[in-house]
Scaffold this motif. Sequence first.
Motif, mmCIF file in Angstrom:
data_model
loop_
_atom_site.group_PDB
_atom_site.id
_atom_site.type_symbol
_atom_site.label_atom_id
_atom_site.label_comp_id
_atom_site.label_asym_id
_atom_site.label_seq_id
_atom_site.Cartn_x
_atom_site.Cartn_y
_atom_site.Cartn_z
ATOM 1 N N VAL A 1 16.331 56.719 8.503
ATOM 2 C CA VAL A 1 16.806 55.566 9.270
ATOM 3 C C VAL A 1 16.192 54.282 8.720
ATOM 4 O O VAL A 1 16.889 53.267 8.558
ATOM 5 N N LEU A 2 14.904 54.304 8.407
ATOM 6 C CA LEU A 2 14.265 53.118 7.837
ATOM 7 C C LEU A 2 14.876 52.759 6.490
ATOM 8 O O LEU A 2 14.997 51.573 6.152
ATOM 9 N N GLU A 3 15.287 53.769 5.730
ATOM 10 C CA GLU A 3 15.930 53.497 4.441
ATOM 11 C C GLU A 3 17.235 52.735 4.633
ATOM 12 O O GLU A 3 17.546 51.794 3.885
ATOM 13 N N VAL A 4 18.018 53.137 5.628
ATOM 14 C CA VAL A 4 19.255 52.418 5.936
ATOM 15 C C VAL A 4 18.947 50.976 6.343
ATOM 16 O O VAL A 4 19.606 50.031 5.907
ATOM 17 N N MET A 5 17.908 50.805 7.167
ATOM 18 C CA MET A 5 17.555 49.448 7.601
ATOM 19 C C MET A 5 17.080 48.600 6.425
ATOM 20 O O MET A 5 17.384 47.409 6.349
ATOM 21 N N ARG A 6 16.360 49.207 5.495
ATOM 22 C CA ARG A 6 15.949 48.462 4.286
ATOM 23 C C ARG A 6 17.182 48.034 3.489
ATOM 24 O O ARG A 6 17.207 46.937 2.917
ATOM 25 N N GLY A 7 18.198 48.885 3.458
ATOM 26 C CA GLY A 7 19.434 48.518 2.776
ATOM 27 C C GLY A 7 20.101 47.324 3.420
ATOM 28 O O GLY A 7 20.638 46.448 2.721
ATOM 29 N N LEU A 8 20.062 47.249 4.744
ATOM 30 C CA LEU A 8 20.635 46.095 5.444
ATOM 31 C C LEU A 8 19.853 44.826 5.124
ATOM 32 O O LEU A 8 20.438 43.744 4.984
ATOM 33 N N VAL A 9 18.528 44.965 5.020
ATOM 34 C CA VAL A 9 17.704 43.821 4.618
ATOM 35 C C VAL A 9 18.145 43.330 3.244
ATOM 36 O O VAL A 9 18.335 42.128 3.024
ATOM 37 N N ASP A 10 18.326 44.263 2.327
ATOM 38 C CA ASP A 10 18.746 43.901 0.966
ATOM 39 C C ASP A 10 20.120 43.226 0.968
ATOM 40 O O ASP A 10 20.405 42.392 0.105
ATOM 41 N N ASP A 11 20.966 43.600 1.937
ATOM 42 C CA ASP A 11 22.306 42.998 2.042
ATOM 43 C C ASP A 11 22.289 41.627 2.708
ATOM 44 O O ASP A 11 23.337 40.981 2.822
ATOM 45 N N GLY A 12 21.119 41.198 3.192
ATOM 46 C CA GLY A 12 21.016 39.884 3.817
ATOM 47 C C GLY A 12 21.326 39.850 5.300
ATOM 48 O O GLY A 12 21.540 38.772 5.864
ATOM 49 N N MET A 13 21.346 41.016 5.966
ATOM 50 C CA MET A 13 21.610 41.051 7.398
ATOM 51 C C MET A 13 20.476 40.379 8.170
ATOM 52 O O MET A 13 19.297 40.606 7.881
ATOM 53 N N THR A 14 20.827 39.543 9.142
ATOM 54 C CA THR A 14 19.837 38.933 10.027
ATOM 55 C C THR A 14 19.448 39.963 11.078
ATOM 56 O O THR A 14 20.304 40.487 11.792
ATOM 57 N N MET A 15 18.147 40.258 11.190
ATOM 58 C CA MET A 15 17.703 41.377 12.015
ATOM 59 C C MET A 15 16.490 40.993 12.856
ATOM 60 O O MET A 15 15.527 40.416 12.335
ATOM 61 N N LEU A 16 16.547 41.334 14.131
ATOM 62 C CA LEU A 16 15.408 41.212 15.042
ATOM 63 C C LEU A 16 15.049 42.629 15.468
ATOM 64 O O LEU A 16 15.867 43.322 16.081
ATOM 65 N N VAL A 17 13.843 43.059 15.130
ATOM 66 C CA VAL A 17 13.484 44.479 15.206
ATOM 67 C C VAL A 17 12.240 44.665 16.064
ATOM 68 O O VAL A 17 11.217 43.990 15.854
ATOM 69 N N VAL A 18 12.313 45.585 17.015
ATOM 70 C CA VAL A 18 11.135 46.079 17.723
ATOM 71 C C VAL A 18 10.790 47.435 17.127
ATOM 72 O O VAL A 18 11.636 48.338 17.079
ATOM 73 N N THR A 19 9.557 47.584 16.650
ATOM 74 C CA THR A 19 9.185 48.854 16.027
ATOM 75 C C THR A 19 7.679 49.041 16.078
ATOM 76 O O THR A 19 6.911 48.072 16.165
ATOM 77 N N HIS A 20 7.278 50.321 16.029
ATOM 78 C CA HIS A 20 5.863 50.680 15.856
ATOM 79 C C HIS A 20 5.582 51.077 14.412
ATOM 80 O O HIS A 20 4.453 51.476 14.104
ATOM 81 N N GLU A 21 6.583 50.974 13.553
ATOM 82 C CA GLU A 21 6.416 51.345 12.145
ATOM 83 C C GLU A 21 5.845 50.155 11.379
ATOM 84 O O GLU A 21 6.565 49.309 10.861
ATOM 85 N N MET A 22 4.526 50.085 11.320
ATOM 86 C CA MET A 22 3.867 48.913 10.749
ATOM 87 C C MET A 22 4.118 48.774 9.249
ATOM 88 O O MET A 22 4.206 47.659 8.733
ATOM 89 N N SER A 23 4.212 49.890 8.543
ATOM 90 C CA SER A 23 4.461 49.792 7.105
ATOM 91 C C SER A 23 5.839 49.193 6.841
ATOM 92 O O SER A 23 6.027 48.416 5.893
ATOM 93 N N PHE A 24 6.802 49.514 7.692
ATOM 94 C CA PHE A 24 8.134 48.928 7.581
ATOM 95 C C PHE A 24 8.074 47.431 7.859
ATOM 96 O O PHE A 24 8.635 46.610 7.108
#
Length: 248
Positions: A180-203
């Motif tokens: 799931v994080l890999e998909v979200m990283r792909g969205l970041v690379d695509d320039g998607m504007t994202m507001l994220v709540v997460t406990h995944e600090m490395s992400f």
Amino acid sequence: MTDDGFLRVSEVSKWYGDEQVLDEVSFGMDRGDVTVLIGPSGSGKSTMLRCVNRLAEAQEGSITLDGEEVLSPDTDVDELRREVGMVFQSFNLFAHLTAVGNVALGPRRVLGLSEDAARDRAADQLERVGLADQLDSYPAELSGGQQQRVGIARALAMEPKLMLFDEPTSALDPELIGEVLEVMRGLVDDGMTMLVVTHEMSFARAVADEVVFLDDGRVVERGPPEQLFERPERDRTARFLDRIASHE
């Protein structure tokens, strides 16, 4: 970031009865930014996210999205939610619909696309999240990580201006979090504007333009990840990060 002009949250406060869950929260982001909200459980992160698309109603303050006041009584909430996609902790898929059926439902019913056009769009988004081979699978036939990726594809199919992620990996087994994080990283690379709540600090450290640390409904500290994680200015931030690091 420049002037935090795309999404601006200004002195937002919210109560549930006598309990104040947000206390004059302010932050902003530009188009294409990734902002990550972190903090202990009960700090108001998910509530803040829900106020952005009016799933929760803030009683005070201002939220503007692309120049429009979200909290105005004149705001078309249905239109707002078409422009702001949301991915929840739980997958919320319709068990009787296939993956492609779940993703096509919004474009067909809300956007008015034909059945064929909606299916084509759904297929494109499922391919985008790595599920091109699972179009006709039902939720019960998919892993938790795959179901969450269907949830992401469903939000993307509405072509939102902004994506909200509310702890999207918290319900997953550890070995499924990465996909799931890999998909979200792909969205970041695509320039998607994202507001994220997460406990995944490395992400958060890897993808955020800004990290906002909330505690007890207040913004304690905000800044770029390299500053906030490596050189936090507030003792409360440092204690939280130390405790998180000791459990990783």
